[in-house]
Each structure stands twice: as C-alpha cells, then as structure tokens.
Design a protein around this motif. Structure first.
Motif, PDB file in Angstrom:
ATOM      1  N   TYR A 185       0.814  -1.216   0.000  1.00 63.06           N
ATOM      2  CA  TYR A 185       0.000   0.000   0.000  1.00 63.06           C
ATOM      3  C   TYR A 185       0.849   1.267   0.000  1.00 63.06           C
ATOM      4  CZ  TYR A 185      -4.549  -2.183   0.396  1.00 63.06           C
ATOM      5  OH  TYR A 185      -5.693  -2.893   0.115  1.00 63.06           O
ATOM      6  N   ASP A 186       2.135   1.155   0.284  1.00 64.64           N
ATOM      7  CA  ASP A 186       3.010   2.325   0.290  1.00 64.64           C
ATOM      8  C   ASP A 186       3.588   2.537  -1.108  1.00 64.64           C
ATOM      9  OD1 ASP A 186       4.688   4.403   0.946  1.00 64.64           O
ATOM     10  OD2 ASP A 186       6.089   3.208   2.097  1.00 64.64           O
ATOM     11  N   LEU A 187       4.688   1.882  -1.414  1.00 64.55           N
ATOM     12  CA  LEU A 187       5.275   2.029  -2.747  1.00 64.55           C
ATOM     13  C   LEU A 187       4.396   1.408  -3.822  1.00 64.55           C
ATOM     14  CD1 LEU A 187       9.025   1.256  -1.952  1.00 64.55           C
ATOM     15  CD2 LEU A 187       7.804   3.436  -1.834  1.00 64.55           C
ATOM     16  N   GLY A 188       3.637   0.381  -3.453  1.00 60.20           N
ATOM     17  CA  GLY A 188       2.734  -0.238  -4.424  1.00 60.20           C
ATOM     18  C   GLY A 188       1.701   0.734  -4.962  1.00 60.20           C
ATOM     19  N   SER A 189       1.282   1.691  -4.142  1.00 58.43           N
ATOM     20  CA  SER A 189       0.327   2.700  -4.614  1.00 58.43           C
ATOM     21  C   SER A 189       0.907   3.489  -5.779  1.00 58.43           C
ATOM     22  CB  SER A 189      -0.034   3.663  -3.475  1.00 58.43           C
ATOM     23  OG  SER A 189      -0.752   3.007  -2.456  1.00 58.43           O
ATOM     24  N   HIS A 190       2.216   3.723  -5.748  1.00 59.20           N
ATOM     25  CA  HIS A 190       2.858   4.481  -6.825  1.00 59.20           C
ATOM     26  C   HIS A 190       2.968   3.656  -8.106  1.00 59.20           C
ATOM     27  CE1 HIS A 190       3.808   7.917  -4.392  1.00 59.20           C
ATOM     28  NE2 HIS A 190       4.625   7.261  -3.600  1.00 59.20           N
ATOM     29  N   VAL A 191       3.528   2.448  -7.992  1.00 66.69           N
ATOM     30  CA  VAL A 191       3.794   1.688  -9.222  1.00 66.69           C
ATOM     31  C   VAL A 191       2.501   1.240  -9.892  1.00 66.69           C
ATOM     32  CG1 VAL A 191       6.100   1.006  -8.486  1.00 66.69           C
ATOM     33  CG2 VAL A 191       4.158  -0.500  -7.966  1.00 66.69           C
ATOM     34  N   VAL A 192       1.484   0.915  -9.111  1.00 63.06           N
ATOM     35  CA  VAL A 192       0.203   0.527  -9.705  1.00 63.06           C
ATOM     36  C   VAL A 192      -0.464   1.729 -10.354  1.00 63.06           C
ATOM     37  CG1 VAL A 192      -2.140  -0.271  -9.184  1.00 63.06           C
ATOM     38  CG2 VAL A 192      -0.162  -1.477  -8.235  1.00 63.06           C
ATOM     39  N   ASP A 193      -0.471   2.865  -9.668  1.00 69.09           N
ATOM     40  CA  ASP A 193      -1.073   4.070 -10.253  1.00 69.09           C
ATOM     41  C   ASP A 193      -0.398   4.419 -11.575  1.00 69.09           C
ATOM     42  OD1 ASP A 193      -2.758   6.636  -9.914  1.00 69.09           O
ATOM     43  OD2 ASP A 193      -0.732   7.423 -10.184  1.00 69.09           O
ATOM     44  N   GLN A 194       0.918   4.363 -11.621  1.00 67.36           N
ATOM     45  CA  GLN A 194       1.618   4.677 -12.862  1.00 67.36           C
ATOM     46  C   GLN A 194       1.245   3.700 -13.975  1.00 67.36           C
ATOM     47  OE1 GLN A 194       5.789   4.770 -11.736  1.00 67.36           O
ATOM     48  NE2 GLN A 194       5.740   6.995 -11.516  1.00 67.36           N
ATOM     49  N   ALA A 195       1.182   2.409 -13.653  1.00 70.32           N
ATOM     50  CA  ALA A 195       0.840   1.412 -14.675  1.00 70.32           C
ATOM     51  C   ALA A 195      -0.560   1.645 -15.230  1.00 70.32           C
ATOM     52  CB  ALA A 195       0.955   0.003 -14.086  1.00 70.32           C
ATOM     53  N   LEU A 196      -1.512   1.955 -14.363  1.00 63.97           N
ATOM     54  CA  LEU A 196      -2.882   2.191 -14.822  1.00 63.97           C
ATOM     55  C   LEU A 196      -2.959   3.468 -15.658  1.00 63.97           C
ATOM     56  CD1 LEU A 196      -4.951   1.261 -11.629  1.00 63.97           C
ATOM     57  CD2 LEU A 196      -4.420  -0.173 -13.607  1.00 63.97           C
ATOM     58  N   MET A 197      -2.193   4.484 -15.271  1.00 65.80           N
ATOM     59  CA  MET A 197      -2.187   5.716 -16.057  1.00 65.80           C
ATOM     60  C   MET A 197      -1.617   5.487 -17.455  1.00 65.80           C
ATOM     61  SD  MET A 197      -3.531   8.340 -14.611  1.00 65.80           S
ATOM     62  CE  MET A 197      -2.794   9.657 -15.570  1.00 65.80           C
ATOM     63  N   LEU A 198      -0.598   4.643 -17.555  1.00 64.77           N
ATOM     64  CA  LEU A 198       0.058   4.404 -18.831  1.00 64.77           C
ATOM     65  C   LEU A 198      -0.738   3.476 -19.740  1.00 64.77           C
ATOM     66  CD1 LEU A 198       3.756   3.937 -17.642  1.00 64.77           C
ATOM     67  CD2 LEU A 198       2.849   5.876 -18.935  1.00 64.77           C
ATOM     68  N   PHE A 199      -1.307   2.407 -19.147  1.00 72.35           N
ATOM     69  CA  PHE A 199      -1.819   1.322 -19.977  1.00 72.35           C
ATOM     70  C   PHE A 199      -3.284   0.956 -19.713  1.00 72.35           C
ATOM     71  CE2 PHE A 199       2.810   0.614 -19.458  1.00 72.35           C
ATOM     72  CZ  PHE A 199       3.166   0.974 -20.750  1.00 72.35           C
ATOM     73  N   GLY A 200      -3.956   1.719 -18.865  1.00 70.63           N
ATOM     74  CA  GLY A 200      -5.383   1.521 -18.709  1.00 70.63           C
ATOM     75  C   GLY A 200      -5.759   0.466 -17.690  1.00 70.63           C
ATOM     76  N   PRO A 201      -7.038   0.125 -17.635  1.00 68.82           N
ATOM     77  CA  PRO A 201      -7.571  -0.712 -16.561  1.00 68.82           C
ATOM     78  C   PRO A 201      -6.994  -2.125 -16.537  1.00 68.82           C
ATOM     79  CG  PRO A 201      -9.206  -0.364 -18.278  1.00 68.82           C
ATOM     80  CD  PRO A 201      -8.083   0.559 -18.574  1.00 68.82           C
ATOM     81  N   ALA A 202      -6.996  -2.698 -15.344  1.00 65.69           N
ATOM     82  CA  ALA A 202      -6.510  -4.055 -15.131  1.00 65.69           C
ATOM     83  C   ALA A 202      -7.662  -5.044 -15.221  1.00 65.69           C
ATOM     84  CB  ALA A 202      -5.849  -4.166 -13.758  1.00 65.69           C
ATOM     85  N   VAL A 203      -7.383  -6.200 -15.835  1.00 62.81           N
ATOM     86  CA  VAL A 203      -8.389  -7.264 -15.892  1.00 62.81           C
ATOM     87  C   VAL A 203      -7.958  -8.498 -15.099  1.00 62.81           C
ATOM     88  CG1 VAL A 203      -9.347  -6.517 -18.086  1.00 62.81           C
ATOM     89  CG2 VAL A 203      -7.443  -8.150 -18.076  1.00 62.81           C
ATOM     90  N   ARG A 204      -6.663  -8.590 -14.748  1.00 62.86           N
ATOM     91  CA  ARG A 204      -6.177  -9.770 -14.027  1.00 62.86           C
ATOM     92  C   ARG A 204      -4.969  -9.359 -13.194  1.00 62.86           C
ATOM     93  NH1 ARG A 204      -2.679 -14.285 -15.091  1.00 62.86           N
ATOM     94  NH2 ARG A 204      -3.550 -16.272 -14.369  1.00 62.86           N
ATOM     95  N   VAL A 205      -4.925  -9.864 -11.952  1.00 64.63           N
ATOM     96  CA  VAL A 205      -3.848  -9.510 -11.035  1.00 64.63           C
ATOM     97  C   VAL A 205      -3.324 -10.772 -10.349  1.00 64.63           C
ATOM     98  CG1 VAL A 205      -3.204  -8.206  -8.959  1.00 64.63           C
ATOM     99  CG2 VAL A 205      -4.802  -7.213 -10.614  1.00 64.63           C
TER     100      VAL A 205
END
Length: 366
Positions: A185-205
């Motif tokens: 929830y700390d650094l993960g908030s950054h890397v996930v937010d960046q990925a979604l901004m670049l490549f759009g919504p997630a369908v599988r995690v």
C-alpha cells in the motif's frame, strides 16, 4: 472558498512526518496562490522543526483545533498516518472544505468510492497526492509512448526497490490491518497508479508478497503482475530488501525498448532542504549519465541504444493544478475515482498473494 480572488488560498496541513514535512509543506509553500497557514502535529520536536522551516505558521495539536479554524482556511491537506485518511477526509467533505489526501486514500476501493461519491454529492474538491505521476522518468516515458517510439507495448517492468535491511519501526511497518502498513500500500500505490495511467484498466492480477526481514510484520518484498485490458502486461516490484537494485523502468515494445535506472531526484532534493524556485537551481533535472536508453538488440549496460534526455521532474505541477482547480475550476489532479481503481488492484494483489491465485477484475470494468 474564503479567500478573496486576489488573496492566496490558506492551507491547513494535518501531519508533519515524512509526507508532511518533506513533500506537502515545501510544495504548498512553493506554489503561487497557496500559503501554508496551519500545521497539525502534537509532537514537540516536529512542532519546533515546523516553526523553523515555516516561520509564522500556526501550530495546532489536534485535528479538532484545525476544524475550529476552518472558516479561515481554504484547503485541508491530510498527510497523517494511513488509518486517519478516511475519517479526516470524511469530516472535511461533510464540512464542504476542499481536501487533498496523501496516498493511499483508503484501505479499500469501496471506501475510496464512498469518498468520491461524498465529494460529488457535496460539490467539494477532493484529490489524492500521487506525486510520482510527475517523476522525471514517468514524464519521459509518457512522451516516448505518445510519440510511438517503442511501437506496440508488450511488457512494462517497474521497480521501486530499496536496500533497508534494518527495520525503522513505526506504523508503516506494522502488521495491524487497521494501520494499512506494508510496501504493497506504500510504494505499491505508486507503481500501480503509474501502470494504470500508462496502460489503462486491469483485468487480471497476480501477486507474491513476502515478509523478509527479521522482526518485520508487514510485507517488505512484493511482486505484482497486472494484465491490462489492452493486453499489456505490467510486472511491478516494490522492496526494502533488494541488495542490487534493478532498473526503475524497463519497457519492451514491438519496435524498441526503453531502460531507465535511478530514482527521480526530487525527493532527495526536498529531503536535503532544497525547494522549487531556489535561486541558482533548476528543479527536477538529472545529469546526462543517468539518462535512460532507447534501442533494440543489446543491453544498455553494454552500450546498446541511444541516450534519451530525461524530462525534468515536476512535483510542483501537482499543487499548481490544485490551485487552478480551486481558483478557476480546472481539472482535478488525481481523482478519488482513479484512486479507487488503484486500490482495487492492490486489494486484488493482497487476495492473490494470500490465496495463491490470480484474481479476475474484468467484471469490475465499466
């Protein structure tokens, strides 16, 4: 808002730990149209440091004291521990006070959506501080993608790694669920937010979270694999136990790849006491030897590819956009709805790691 059209907007800051003292207070103070009015912290040492760094600022011991001052304030910034984000934001929104909340906005996507809905119903400004959308490498990568330099993107690798084998203590390393600690929830908030901004919504995690350090209670070494709706795969790493750091970004496309080592320099500059606009400095620039490389067929570490000038990092742009939104009705930088989508991925990652399965998010897409 209480300020006249020509007067600066007065800001109350809740919390003067790392987030409040290193990021929010300096950036608010450096933003035209904003003035840091009040800081809430009950710690005597932090109070002294706040007065030294920001002469003339009012000091409040509790958030309740801040609410009593709200007729004189135009914006509340919540930079206190994660577990306080939802209750403080809720109080501000019910009072009709614009609010910025440090990431993560909440513990769950459902809570974030409730805050977003409350902001919509009350017509009150709500934004989430995701400063790493203004990192130098992220801005550079967005430019490369917009220009089509890499072709069709196949895989995005993002690493936010550190070597911190000794525990620091405090709520960030607590295993208590209510603290919302750990790197996911700390650094993960950054890397996930960046990925979604670049490549759009997630369908599988799919995710693997581990507790590596002796005495640690919360995750300190985590991997998240995200499949985006457009087919791009993001491989995201956050760690406090990485003895040899990998590239910050490795982006692989059908035409070329981009590899970038090293962190954006803005956090280090802020920690060292530098401020945007200081005389004799150019904010957010890094030296040429740290530029990433673009190319194909050979490792950048053996000379492959061509250096790509890194865009200047621009954390000041966040609060400039906040001021514009409050003054002129400009767009909200980082909405609560965007934060909810990020939290849905983080929740799915936690479930995936716990149960050893990949989590399908395709049914959550609107």
């Amino acid at each position: 808002m209480n300020a006249s059209p020509s007067a600066p907007l007065r800001v109350g800051l809740v919390g003067y730990g790392l987030a409040g003292s290193v990021f929010h207070a300096p950036l608010v103070s450096a933003t035209d149209g904003l003035v840091l009015d009040t800081i809430v912290t009950s710690d005597p040492g932090r109070q002294a440091r706040a007065r030294e760094a920001h002469p003339g600022v009012r000091i409040a011991n509790t958030a309740q004291e801040l609410w009593d001052l709200t007729p004189a304030l135009d914006l509340i910034v919540v930079a206190s521990p994660n577990k306080t984000h939802v209750p403080l934001a809720t109080t501000a929104l019910h009072a009709g006070i614009p609010v910025v909340v440090d990431k993560p906005l909440a513990a769950t996507a459902a809570e974030a959506r409730e805050l977003a809905d409350l902001a919509d119903r009350t017509g009150t400004f709500l934004s989430v501080f995701q400063n790493r959308r203004w990192d130098n490498d992220f801005l550079t990568l967005r430019r490369l993608l917009a220009d089509g330099e890499l072709g069709e993107i196949q895989r995005f690798e993002s690493r936010f790694e550190r070597w911190r084998p000794q525990l620091k203590g405090g709520w960030r390393e607590s295993g208590a669920p209510e603290e919302i600690g750990g790197l996911l929830y700390d650094l993960g908030s950054h890397v996930v937010d960046q990925a979604l901004m670049l490549f759009g919504p997630a369908v599988r995690v799919y995710a693997e979270t581990d507790v590596r350090r002796s005495g640690a209670q919360a995750d300190d070494d985590t991997f998240i694999a995200v499949t985006h709706a457009n087919g791009v795969r993001s491989h995201l790493y956050v760690s406090a136990t990485t003895a040899q750091l990998g590239p910050r970004f490795r982006v692989l496309g059908s035409r070329a790849g981009y590899v970038k080592y090293g962190l954006d320099p803005q956090e280090a500059a802020l920690r060292d006491g530098q401020r945007p606009g200081d005389a004799g400095t150019t904010w957010g620039l890094e030296p040429e030897h740290l530029w990433g490389r673009l190319g194909s067929g050979e490792s950048p570490l053996t000379g492959g590819g061509a250096p790509v000038p890194t865009a200047p990092g621009d954390y000041p742009a966040y609060y400039a956009a906040v001021a514009s939104a409050l003054r002129d009705g400009g767009p909200t930088p980082v909405t609560a709805h965007e934060a909810a989508r990020c939290l849905a991925v983080l929740e799915a990652a936690r479930t995936s790691s716990r149960d050893g399965v990949a989590v399908d998010l395709s049914t959550t897409l609107s």
